[in-house]
Design a protein around this motif. Sequence first.
Motif, PDB file in Angstrom:
ATOM      1  N   UNK A   1       0.837  -1.194  -0.010  1.00 14.02           N
ATOM      2  CA  UNK A   1       0.067  -0.097   0.028  1.00 14.02           C
ATOM      3  C   UNK A   1       0.829   1.285   0.012  1.00 14.02           C
ATOM      4  N   UNK A   2       2.298   1.152  -0.141  1.00 10.50           N
ATOM      5  CA  UNK A   2       3.085   2.252  -0.393  1.00 10.50           C
ATOM      6  C   UNK A   2       2.544   3.111  -1.634  1.00 10.50           C
ATOM      7  N   UNK A   3       2.387   4.443  -1.589  1.00  5.92           N
ATOM      8  CA  UNK A   3       2.083   5.440  -2.398  1.00  5.92           C
ATOM      9  C   UNK A   3       2.954   5.376  -3.725  1.00  5.92           C
ATOM     10  N   UNK A   4       4.383   4.934  -3.559  1.00  9.68           N
ATOM     11  CA  UNK A   4       5.334   4.896  -4.614  1.00  9.68           C
ATOM     12  C   UNK A   4       5.417   3.760  -5.171  1.00  9.68           C
ATOM     13  N   UNK A   5       4.872   2.514  -4.685  1.00  8.59           N
ATOM     14  CA  UNK A   5       5.013   1.021  -5.178  1.00  8.59           C
ATOM     15  C   UNK A   5       3.795   0.904  -6.128  1.00  8.59           C
ATOM     16  N   UNK A   6       4.206   0.218  -7.027  1.00 10.43           N
ATOM     17  CA  UNK A   6       3.250  -0.364  -8.142  1.00 10.43           C
ATOM     18  C   UNK A   6       3.610  -1.734  -8.719  1.00 10.43           C
ATOM     19  N   UNK A   7       2.624  -2.681  -9.015  1.00  8.29           N
ATOM     20  CA  UNK A   7       2.813  -4.099  -9.397  1.00  8.29           C
ATOM     21  C   UNK A   7       2.213  -3.948 -10.895  1.00  8.29           C
ATOM     22  N   UNK A   8       2.540  -4.436 -12.062  1.00  9.70           N
ATOM     23  CA  UNK A   8       1.967  -4.698 -13.176  1.00  9.70           C
ATOM     24  C   UNK A   8       2.379  -5.906 -13.853  1.00  9.70           C
ATOM     25  N   UNK A   9       1.236  -6.440 -14.483  1.00 11.85           N
ATOM     26  CA  UNK A   9       1.622  -7.715 -15.113  1.00 11.85           C
ATOM     27  C   UNK A   9       2.168  -7.436 -16.698  1.00 11.85           C
ATOM     28  N   UNK A  10       3.183  -7.942 -17.026  1.00 16.93           N
ATOM     29  CA  UNK A  10       3.887  -8.092 -18.301  1.00 16.93           C
ATOM     30  C   UNK A  10       3.361  -8.971 -19.156  1.00 16.93           C
ATOM     31  N   UNK A  11       3.180 -10.343 -18.614  1.00 14.00           N
ATOM     32  CA  UNK A  11       2.563 -11.301 -19.479  1.00 14.00           C
ATOM     33  C   UNK A  11       1.955 -12.335 -18.561  1.00 14.00           C
ATOM     34  N   UNK A  12       1.558 -13.485 -18.937  1.00 18.57           N
ATOM     35  CA  UNK A  12       0.911 -14.428 -18.314  1.00 18.57           C
ATOM     36  C   UNK A  12       1.676 -14.689 -16.924  1.00 18.57           C
ATOM     37  N   UNK A  13       2.810 -14.900 -16.667  1.00 19.73           N
ATOM     38  CA  UNK A  13       3.321 -15.159 -15.476  1.00 19.73           C
ATOM     39  C   UNK A  13       4.584 -14.165 -15.183  1.00 19.73           C
ATOM     40  N   UNK A  14       4.548 -12.949 -15.763  1.00 21.14           N
ATOM     41  CA  UNK A  14       5.609 -12.208 -15.348  1.00 21.14           C
ATOM     42  C   UNK A  14       5.136 -10.917 -14.968  1.00 21.14           C
ATOM     43  N   UNK A  15       5.522 -10.805 -13.370  1.00 26.49           N
ATOM     44  CA  UNK A  15       5.017  -9.669 -12.988  1.00 26.49           C
ATOM     45  C   UNK A  15       6.160  -8.562 -12.712  1.00 26.49           C
ATOM     46  N   UNK A  16       6.234  -7.092 -12.832  1.00 26.93           N
ATOM     47  CA  UNK A  16       7.057  -6.319 -12.517  1.00 26.93           C
ATOM     48  C   UNK A  16       6.597  -5.389 -11.540  1.00 26.93           C
ATOM     49  N   UNK A  17       7.669  -5.008 -10.505  1.00 28.93           N
ATOM     50  CA  UNK A  17       7.332  -3.960  -9.398  1.00 28.93           C
ATOM     51  C   UNK A  17       8.022  -2.756  -9.957  1.00 28.93           C
ATOM     52  N   UNK A  18       7.353  -1.703  -9.492  1.00 34.22           N
ATOM     53  CA  UNK A  18       7.968  -0.287  -9.931  1.00 34.22           C
ATOM     54  C   UNK A  18       7.961   0.655  -8.702  1.00 34.22           C
ATOM     55  N   UNK A  19       9.037   1.534  -8.568  1.00 33.86           N
ATOM     56  CA  UNK A  19       8.951   2.247  -7.462  1.00 33.86           C
ATOM     57  C   UNK A  19       9.128   3.843  -7.794  1.00 33.86           C
ATOM     58  N   UNK A  20       8.096   4.721  -7.876  1.00 34.61           N
ATOM     59  CA  UNK A  20       8.276   5.693  -8.446  1.00 34.61           C
ATOM     60  C   UNK A  20       9.282   6.787  -7.898  1.00 34.61           C
ATOM     61  N   UNK A  21       9.541   6.689  -6.500  1.00 36.68           N
ATOM     62  CA  UNK A  21      10.447   7.384  -5.814  1.00 36.68           C
ATOM     63  C   UNK A  21      11.792   7.014  -6.372  1.00 36.68           C
ATOM     64  N   UNK A  22      12.084   5.692  -6.511  1.00 33.38           N
ATOM     65  CA  UNK A  22      13.347   5.468  -6.798  1.00 33.38           C
ATOM     66  C   UNK A  22      13.626   5.385  -8.424  1.00 33.38           C
TER      67      UNK A  22
END
Length: 56
Positions: A11-32
């Motif tokens: 629930x961090x406001x800078x953290x986000x996860x999204x799906x790149x494909x069927x079994x490939x998830x990526x995490x992103x930090x907007x602050x970093x």
Amino acid sequence: MKRFPRDCEKDCKYYHEYDMSVDDYTAQCFLLKAGCDLCDQEYCFLLCPLPESEEK
């Protein structure tokens, strides 16, 4: 210190996860301004820049 993305709170406001494909998830930090494949999160050695008082 917390490591990104392994120790990040979902629930961090800078953290986000999204799906790149069927079994490939990526995490992103907007602050970093960085991203990491969640399958490789043990090899991402970026530290959370937030002070501990803001991490919670």
